[in-house]
Design a protein around this motif. Structure first.
Motif, mmCIF file in Angstrom:
data_model
loop_
_atom_site.group_PDB
_atom_site.id
_atom_site.type_symbol
_atom_site.label_atom_id
_atom_site.label_comp_id
_atom_site.label_asym_id
_atom_site.label_seq_id
_atom_site.Cartn_x
_atom_site.Cartn_y
_atom_site.Cartn_z
ATOM 1 N N GLN A 21 0.836 -1.203 0.000
ATOM 2 C CA GLN A 21 0.000 0.000 0.000
ATOM 3 C C GLN A 21 0.874 1.259 0.000
ATOM 4 O O GLN A 21 0.614 2.215 -0.736
ATOM 5 N N LEU A 22 1.908 1.254 0.816
ATOM 6 C CA LEU A 22 2.802 2.417 0.902
ATOM 7 C C LEU A 22 3.601 2.613 -0.385
ATOM 8 O O LEU A 22 3.796 3.751 -0.834
ATOM 9 N N LEU A 23 4.053 1.523 -0.991
ATOM 10 C CA LEU A 23 4.811 1.635 -2.246
ATOM 11 C C LEU A 23 3.921 2.146 -3.374
ATOM 12 O O LEU A 23 4.354 2.949 -4.208
ATOM 13 N N SER A 39 7.448 13.852 -0.040
ATOM 14 C CA SER A 39 7.774 13.742 1.381
ATOM 15 C C SER A 39 7.095 12.509 1.960
ATOM 16 O O SER A 39 6.132 11.997 1.390
ATOM 17 N N THR A 40 7.589 12.074 3.097
ATOM 18 C CA THR A 40 6.955 10.929 3.761
ATOM 19 C C THR A 40 5.541 11.284 4.201
ATOM 20 O O THR A 40 4.652 10.430 4.181
ATOM 21 N N ASN A 41 5.323 12.540 4.587
ATOM 22 C CA ASN A 41 3.967 12.945 4.976
ATOM 23 C C ASN A 41 3.008 12.837 3.797
ATOM 24 O O ASN A 41 1.860 12.387 3.949
ATOM 25 N N ALA A 42 3.460 13.263 2.624
ATOM 26 C CA ALA A 42 2.609 13.183 1.431
ATOM 27 C C ALA A 42 2.322 11.730 1.074
ATOM 28 O O ALA A 42 1.207 11.383 0.667
ATOM 29 N N ILE A 43 3.320 10.881 1.217
ATOM 30 C CA ILE A 43 3.132 9.458 0.906
ATOM 31 C C ILE A 43 2.162 8.827 1.890
ATOM 32 O O ILE A 43 1.275 8.060 1.503
ATOM 33 N N ALA A 44 2.321 9.138 3.167
ATOM 34 C CA ALA A 44 1.393 8.605 4.175
ATOM 35 C C ALA A 44 -0.026 9.084 3.908
ATOM 36 O O ALA A 44 -0.990 8.304 4.006
ATOM 37 N N ARG A 45 -0.160 10.349 3.554
ATOM 38 C CA ARG A 45 -1.489 10.900 3.272
ATOM 39 C C ARG A 45 -2.112 10.188 2.057
ATOM 40 O O ARG A 45 -3.297 9.852 2.058
ATOM 41 N N GLU A 46 -1.299 9.961 1.030
ATOM 42 C CA GLU A 46 -1.796 9.270 -0.167
ATOM 43 C C GLU A 46 -2.213 7.843 0.170
ATOM 44 O O GLU A 46 -3.189 7.324 -0.393
ATOM 45 N N ALA A 47 -1.492 7.201 1.094
ATOM 46 C CA ALA A 47 -1.797 5.824 1.486
ATOM 47 C C ALA A 47 -2.957 5.751 2.472
ATOM 48 O O ALA A 47 -3.473 4.657 2.738
ATOM 49 N N GLY A 48 -3.349 6.898 3.035
ATOM 50 C CA GLY A 48 -4.434 6.905 4.011
ATOM 51 C C GLY A 48 -4.017 6.379 5.369
ATOM 52 O O GLY A 48 -4.839 5.804 6.092
ATOM 53 N N VAL A 49 -2.728 6.590 5.707
ATOM 54 C CA VAL A 49 -2.235 6.144 7.014
ATOM 55 C C VAL A 49 -1.525 7.314 7.692
ATOM 56 O O VAL A 49 -1.259 8.347 7.078
ATOM 57 N N SER A 50 -1.210 7.148 8.958
ATOM 58 C CA SER A 50 -0.486 8.182 9.682
ATOM 59 C C SER A 50 1.003 8.092 9.365
ATOM 60 O O SER A 50 1.508 7.018 9.000
ATOM 61 N N PRO A 51 1.755 9.198 9.500
ATOM 62 C CA PRO A 51 3.209 9.126 9.326
ATOM 63 C C PRO A 51 3.849 8.095 10.250
ATOM 64 O O PRO A 51 4.821 7.431 9.872
ATOM 65 N N THR A 53 2.634 5.253 11.182
ATOM 66 C CA THR A 53 2.480 3.938 10.572
ATOM 67 C C THR A 53 3.509 3.734 9.475
ATOM 68 O O THR A 53 4.122 2.660 9.362
ATOM 69 N N LEU A 54 3.728 4.758 8.661
ATOM 70 C CA LEU A 54 4.736 4.654 7.594
ATOM 71 C C LEU A 54 6.105 4.351 8.191
ATOM 72 O O LEU A 54 6.842 3.492 7.666
ATOM 73 N N TYR A 55 6.453 5.042 9.275
ATOM 74 C CA TYR A 55 7.788 4.872 9.856
ATOM 75 C C TYR A 55 7.975 3.501 10.508
ATOM 76 O O TYR A 55 9.114 3.118 10.814
ATOM 77 N N GLN A 56 6.908 2.769 10.699
ATOM 78 C CA GLN A 56 7.057 1.391 11.183
ATOM 79 C C GLN A 56 7.686 0.495 10.114
ATOM 80 O O GLN A 56 8.273 -0.546 10.426
ATOM 81 N N PHE A 57 7.573 0.928 8.851
ATOM 82 C CA PHE A 57 8.057 0.090 7.740
ATOM 83 C C PHE A 57 9.235 0.707 6.992
ATOM 84 O O PHE A 57 10.075 -0.020 6.461
ATOM 85 N N PHE A 58 9.301 2.036 6.954
ATOM 86 C CA PHE A 58 10.378 2.706 6.233
ATOM 87 C C PHE A 58 10.895 3.873 7.066
ATOM 88 O O PHE A 58 10.100 4.692 7.542
ATOM 89 N N PRO A 59 12.213 3.996 7.205
ATOM 90 C CA PRO A 59 12.753 5.074 8.040
ATOM 91 C C PRO A 59 12.703 6.443 7.382
ATOM 92 O O PRO A 59 12.723 7.461 8.083
ATOM 93 N N ASN A 60 12.665 6.483 6.054
ATOM 94 C CA ASN A 60 12.683 7.769 5.354
ATOM 95 C C ASN A 60 12.230 7.594 3.905
ATOM 96 O O ASN A 60 11.963 6.470 3.450
ATOM 97 N N LYS A 61 12.172 8.709 3.202
ATOM 98 C CA LYS A 61 11.738 8.713 1.798
ATOM 99 C C LYS A 61 12.704 7.921 0.920
ATOM 100 O O LYS A 61 12.287 7.237 -0.019
ATOM 101 N N GLU A 62 13.991 8.035 1.204
ATOM 102 C CA GLU A 62 14.998 7.331 0.395
ATOM 103 C C GLU A 62 14.780 5.825 0.439
ATOM 104 O O GLU A 62 14.875 5.142 -0.585
ATOM 105 N N ALA A 63 14.504 5.289 1.615
ATOM 106 C CA ALA A 63 14.278 3.847 1.747
ATOM 107 C C ALA A 63 13.068 3.403 0.930
ATOM 108 O O ALA A 63 13.071 2.321 0.337
#
Length: 211
Positions: A21-23, A39-51, A53-63
């Motif tokens: 979902q995040l990818l 940004s990670t915030n934009a990606i989280a927003r697009e995925a419909g999750v909180s930042p 939650t995103l950081y549980q799987f990826f440490p940053n945008k580069e990853a």
């Protein structure tokens, strides 16, 4: 299997779905605004999750970019393994060009995020490196097609023709990707016509019989 054994499997499955979902969301964001402005915030927003939650799987945008690129490159490698064959090399030139270019045009049309990442001025080094390996592999595949189709070409001639053909395709692909629907079809035809006119004097236009 006991309930205790099932729980880790369910957690793993949920984790894999969340990563997918995040990818998918990252691909949309990278295509919309480019890697630099995302940004990670934009990606989280697009995925419909909180930042968080995103950081549980990826440490940053580069990853995220590295994982997305690796996944897309793996899929493209699977596609190119089906087109660089001796059977395709011996087809009439127009059919050969169709068989080789169509899968890559279709793949990039369905997955524009790969080009969006590669063209980013500050794309992660790992993404650039992985794409370099893919580029070399594809170039080798084109060279092998030429060797099968026209064995009389020297190694240097094959390398030169392959490199020029591949550069023409990449340039044409960028134009194709900038258009949609009927306009895209026009650019695809022009790209194939360009390749045909360049290659015909070197490898002929008819089918090549098997030895």
């Amino acid at each position: 299997m006991s309930e205790a054994d099932e729980r880790p499997r369910r957690r793993q499955a949920r984790g894999e779905r969340r990563v997918a979902q995040l990818l998918h969301a990252a691909a949309s964001v990278f295509c919309a605004v480019g890697y630099t402005a995302s940004s990670t915030n934009a990606i989280a927003r697009e995925a419909g999750v909180s930042p968080g939650t995103l950081y549980q799987f990826f440490p940053n945008k580069e990853a995220i970019a590295v994982e997305l690129s690796a996944q897309l490159i793996k899929e493209m490698e699977a596609a190119h393994g089906r087109v660089f064959t001796s059977e395709i090399a011996r087809l009439p030139l127009d059919r050969l060009i169709d068989e080789v270019t169509d899968p890559f045009i279709e793949f990039n049309t369905a997955n524009p995020a790969l080009l969006a990442l590669i063209k980013g001025p500050d794309a992660p080094g790992r993404v650039t490196d992985d794409h370099g390996v893919l580029h070399d592999s594809l170039l080798e595949g084109v060279t092998e097609l030429l060797a099968v189709r026209k064995p009389s070409l020297s190694r240097m001639e094959r390398a030169l023709i392959a490199e020029v053909s591949f550069a023409m395709f990449k340039t044409g692909l960028n134009l194709v990707m900038q258009h949609e629907d009927g306009e895209k079809d026009v650019y695809v035809r022009e790209l194939k016509t360009m390749l045909h006119r360049y290659l015909a004097p070197y490898v002929g236009i008819g089918a090549v019989p098997a030895p």
